[in-house]
Motif scaffolding. Sequence first.
Motif, PDB file in Angstrom:
ATOM      1  N   MET A 103       0.913  -1.222  -0.223  1.00 39.20           N
ATOM      2  CA  MET A 103      -0.066   0.074  -0.017  1.00 39.20           C
ATOM      3  C   MET A 103       0.756   1.169   0.053  1.00 39.20           C
ATOM      4  O   MET A 103       0.420   2.353  -0.419  1.00 39.20           O
ATOM      5  N   THR A 104       2.215   1.095   0.456  1.00 37.89           N
ATOM      6  CA  THR A 104       2.893   2.390   0.435  1.00 37.89           C
ATOM      7  C   THR A 104       4.170   2.084  -0.714  1.00 37.89           C
ATOM      8  O   THR A 104       4.848   3.090  -0.963  1.00 37.89           O
ATOM      9  N   GLY A 105       4.280   0.747  -1.118  1.00 33.35           N
ATOM     10  CA  GLY A 105       5.231   0.676  -1.945  1.00 33.35           C
ATOM     11  C   GLY A 105       6.814   0.615  -1.478  1.00 33.35           C
ATOM     12  O   GLY A 105       7.525   1.103  -2.007  1.00 33.35           O
ATOM     13  N   GLY A 106       6.549   0.402  -0.153  1.00 33.33           N
ATOM     14  CA  GLY A 106       7.973   0.562   0.573  1.00 33.33           C
ATOM     15  C   GLY A 106       8.095  -0.336   1.969  1.00 33.33           C
ATOM     16  O   GLY A 106       7.204  -1.323   1.977  1.00 33.33           O
ATOM     17  N   GLU A 107       8.356   0.225   2.661  1.00 31.81           N
ATOM     18  CA  GLU A 107       8.695  -0.581   4.040  1.00 31.81           C
ATOM     19  C   GLU A 107       7.312  -0.508   4.913  1.00 31.81           C
ATOM     20  O   GLU A 107       6.507   0.407   4.871  1.00 31.81           O
ATOM     21  N   GLY A 108       7.240  -1.746   5.278  1.00 32.26           N
ATOM     22  CA  GLY A 108       6.040  -1.990   6.194  1.00 32.26           C
ATOM     23  C   GLY A 108       6.384  -2.788   7.492  1.00 32.26           C
ATOM     24  O   GLY A 108       7.405  -3.544   7.519  1.00 32.26           O
ATOM     25  N   THR A 109       5.276  -3.174   8.071  1.00 34.54           N
ATOM     26  CA  THR A 109       5.476  -4.353   9.122  1.00 34.54           C
ATOM     27  C   THR A 109       4.496  -5.245   9.009  1.00 34.54           C
ATOM     28  O   THR A 109       3.389  -5.060   8.373  1.00 34.54           O
ATOM     29  N   ALA A 110       4.637  -6.297   9.917  1.00 31.82           N
ATOM     30  CA  ALA A 110       3.601  -7.376   9.874  1.00 31.82           C
ATOM     31  C   ALA A 110       2.324  -6.906  10.516  1.00 31.82           C
ATOM     32  O   ALA A 110       1.331  -7.295  10.258  1.00 31.82           O
ATOM     33  N   ARG A 111       2.397  -5.730  11.532  1.00 33.58           N
ATOM     34  CA  ARG A 111       1.452  -5.219  11.938  1.00 33.58           C
ATOM     35  C   ARG A 111       0.275  -4.528  11.008  1.00 33.58           C
ATOM     36  O   ARG A 111      -0.603  -4.496  11.321  1.00 33.58           O
ATOM     37  N   LEU A 112       1.021  -3.805  10.050  1.00 33.67           N
ATOM     38  CA  LEU A 112       0.390  -2.903   9.070  1.00 33.67           C
ATOM     39  C   LEU A 112      -0.294  -4.055   8.018  1.00 33.67           C
ATOM     40  O   LEU A 112      -1.312  -3.805   7.519  1.00 33.67           O
ATOM     41  N   TRP A 113       0.412  -5.146   7.851  1.00 37.18           N
ATOM     42  CA  TRP A 113      -0.186  -6.166   7.179  1.00 37.18           C
ATOM     43  C   TRP A 113      -1.482  -6.864   7.753  1.00 37.18           C
ATOM     44  O   TRP A 113      -2.472  -7.352   7.144  1.00 37.18           O
ATOM     45  N   ALA A 114      -1.677  -7.098   9.074  1.00 33.25           N
ATOM     46  CA  ALA A 114      -2.816  -7.321   9.983  1.00 33.25           C
ATOM     47  C   ALA A 114      -3.717  -6.455   9.723  1.00 33.25           C
ATOM     48  O   ALA A 114      -4.800  -6.828   9.472  1.00 33.25           O
ATOM     49  N   TRP A 115      -3.564  -5.078   9.769  1.00 33.46           N
ATOM     50  CA  TRP A 115      -4.353  -4.036   9.620  1.00 33.46           C
ATOM     51  C   TRP A 115      -5.102  -4.119   8.131  1.00 33.46           C
ATOM     52  O   TRP A 115      -6.448  -4.144   8.029  1.00 33.46           O
ATOM     53  N   HIS A 116      -4.128  -4.278   7.327  1.00 35.21           N
ATOM     54  CA  HIS A 116      -4.689  -4.428   5.868  1.00 35.21           C
ATOM     55  C   HIS A 116      -5.495  -5.729   5.649  1.00 35.21           C
ATOM     56  O   HIS A 116      -6.714  -5.573   4.992  1.00 35.21           O
ATOM     57  N   ALA A 117      -5.061  -6.608   6.093  1.00 33.58           N
ATOM     58  CA  ALA A 117      -5.819  -8.167   5.944  1.00 33.58           C
ATOM     59  C   ALA A 117      -7.208  -8.015   6.594  1.00 33.58           C
ATOM     60  O   ALA A 117      -8.334  -8.268   6.036  1.00 33.58           O
ATOM     61  N   ALA A 118      -7.125  -7.465   7.884  1.00 38.10           N
ATOM     62  CA  ALA A 118      -8.571  -7.218   8.688  1.00 38.10           C
ATOM     63  C   ALA A 118      -9.647  -6.332   7.633  1.00 38.10           C
ATOM     64  O   ALA A 118     -10.777  -6.890   7.684  1.00 38.10           O
ATOM     65  N   SER A 119      -9.118  -5.398   7.245  1.00 38.87           N
ATOM     66  CA  SER A 119      -9.774  -4.464   6.254  1.00 38.87           C
ATOM     67  C   SER A 119     -10.456  -4.948   5.314  1.00 38.87           C
ATOM     68  O   SER A 119     -11.632  -5.040   4.897  1.00 38.87           O
ATOM     69  N   GLU A 120      -9.548  -5.388   4.490  1.00 36.74           N
ATOM     70  CA  GLU A 120      -9.711  -6.209   2.956  1.00 36.74           C
ATOM     71  C   GLU A 120     -10.641  -7.078   3.087  1.00 36.74           C
ATOM     72  O   GLU A 120     -11.531  -7.289   2.540  1.00 36.74           O
ATOM     73  N   ALA A 141     -17.201  -0.847  15.975  1.00 41.36           N
ATOM     74  CA  ALA A 141     -15.656  -0.749  16.193  1.00 41.36           C
ATOM     75  C   ALA A 141     -14.804  -1.229  15.242  1.00 41.36           C
ATOM     76  O   ALA A 141     -13.967  -0.405  14.549  1.00 41.36           O
ATOM     77  N   GLN A 142     -15.271  -2.326  14.391  1.00 41.84           N
ATOM     78  CA  GLN A 142     -14.421  -2.821  13.475  1.00 41.84           C
ATOM     79  C   GLN A 142     -14.561  -1.869  12.115  1.00 41.84           C
ATOM     80  O   GLN A 142     -13.515  -1.821  11.254  1.00 41.84           O
ATOM     81  N   ALA A 143     -15.780  -1.477  11.880  1.00 40.65           N
ATOM     82  CA  ALA A 143     -16.105  -0.729  10.765  1.00 40.65           C
ATOM     83  C   ALA A 143     -15.249   0.671  10.772  1.00 40.65           C
ATOM     84  O   ALA A 143     -14.611   1.069   9.759  1.00 40.65           O
ATOM     85  N   LEU A 144     -14.997   1.221  11.976  1.00 41.85           N
ATOM     86  CA  LEU A 144     -14.162   2.289  12.021  1.00 41.85           C
ATOM     87  C   LEU A 144     -12.864   1.983  11.974  1.00 41.85           C
ATOM     88  O   LEU A 144     -12.062   2.955  11.326  1.00 41.85           O
ATOM     89  N   ASP A 145     -12.329   0.931  12.685  1.00 42.28           N
ATOM     90  CA  ASP A 145     -10.995   0.659  12.274  1.00 42.28           C
ATOM     91  C   ASP A 145     -10.672   0.316  10.874  1.00 42.28           C
ATOM     92  O   ASP A 145      -9.593   0.766  10.335  1.00 42.28           O
ATOM     93  N   ALA A 146     -11.630  -0.217  10.117  1.00 42.86           N
ATOM     94  CA  ALA A 146     -11.479  -0.556   8.852  1.00 42.86           C
ATOM     95  C   ALA A 146     -11.331   0.934   8.017  1.00 42.86           C
ATOM     96  O   ALA A 146     -10.551   1.127   6.993  1.00 42.86           O
ATOM     97  N   ALA A 147     -12.188   1.877   8.535  1.00 34.80           N
ATOM     98  CA  ALA A 147     -12.399   2.854   7.809  1.00 34.80           C
ATOM     99  C   ALA A 147     -11.157   4.004   8.006  1.00 34.80           C
ATOM    100  O   ALA A 147     -10.492   4.525   6.942  1.00 34.80           O
ATOM    101  N   GLU A 148     -10.689   3.662   9.288  1.00 34.45           N
ATOM    102  CA  GLU A 148      -9.236   4.587   9.526  1.00 34.45           C
ATOM    103  C   GLU A 148      -8.224   3.678   8.440  1.00 34.45           C
ATOM    104  O   GLU A 148      -7.372   4.598   7.946  1.00 34.45           O
ATOM    105  N   TYR A 149      -8.226   2.615   8.348  1.00 33.73           N
ATOM    106  CA  TYR A 149      -7.202   2.146   7.566  1.00 33.73           C
ATOM    107  C   TYR A 149      -7.286   2.363   6.020  1.00 33.73           C
ATOM    108  O   TYR A 149      -6.623   2.786   5.281  1.00 33.73           O
ATOM    109  N   THR A 150      -8.875   2.296   5.589  1.00 35.53           N
ATOM    110  CA  THR A 150      -9.009   2.876   4.163  1.00 35.53           C
ATOM    111  C   THR A 150      -8.542   4.345   4.030  1.00 35.53           C
ATOM    112  O   THR A 150      -8.085   4.555   3.059  1.00 35.53           O
TER     113      THR A 150
END
Length: 245
Positions: A103-120, A141-150
């Motif tokens: 999503m950033t085309g560069g450095e990330g973390t497993a934590r960011l991937w978990a956020w991506h996975a939960a949202s998508e 709460a999950q919808a808000l979390d996914a919206a924040e990621y989005t």
Amino acid sequence: MRIATARSAIDYICGRTDQEQAEPVPNCPGWTVHNAAAHIGRVGIAWAEMISSAPDDPQSRERGYERSGRKLAGSPMTDLAAWAHSAIDRLVDDPDQRCYFSMTGGEGTARLWAWHAASELGMHRLDVELALGHEHSMTSAQALDAAEYTCQFFLPAMRRVLDRDPGRLTARLVDDGDEVGSVTIESLSESGSTAAAVIEGPPIQVLLGLWGRPHHGVEVCDGDSEVWQQWRALPSEAFQFGTWD
């Protein structure tokens, strides 16, 4: 929480009966429920490749999708679920593991991937629930979390792909008259444009709208409605997976 959300979505989507698998998914024209399962299984293969790669290895995205494209059409749901879960398995041990993040085309973390996975995966669960007439299971709460990621990662990535900045958008998620939270995408315009909009609606419906899905009960309560419509159009204009199966 996000890893559990992602796993639950995989099990729900890939656990449908043969009859349910044949049902069309209105939110994703051309897809059946089985196509939605094929999508999450195949992207799981690509995600696993990127999660396992160094942050400065952009070719990992191409390698991952090349690997996923070699899988045969008509793959059984058990295989699709296993591929998706395999990607999530890589996120458990070290949330701060550095890796390539698409999503950033560069450095990330497993934590960011978990956020991506939960949202998508949560979004695709919404798609399938609607297709099958099931009640939406996502909480506010999950919808808000996914919206924040989005708004922090997904839509800015779509903006980069199209090189088009619709303006500043604020989304207020309201449940039974109470605001659950709000999210904002800031404009990147260097021209000093003041184009902006504020929308308000039920959490799941706001999330659906942000992903360009059909939705209801979301209103532009301030600013330029064209800003909202342009943001809604970005996901389908920037990128659309085929049916694969």
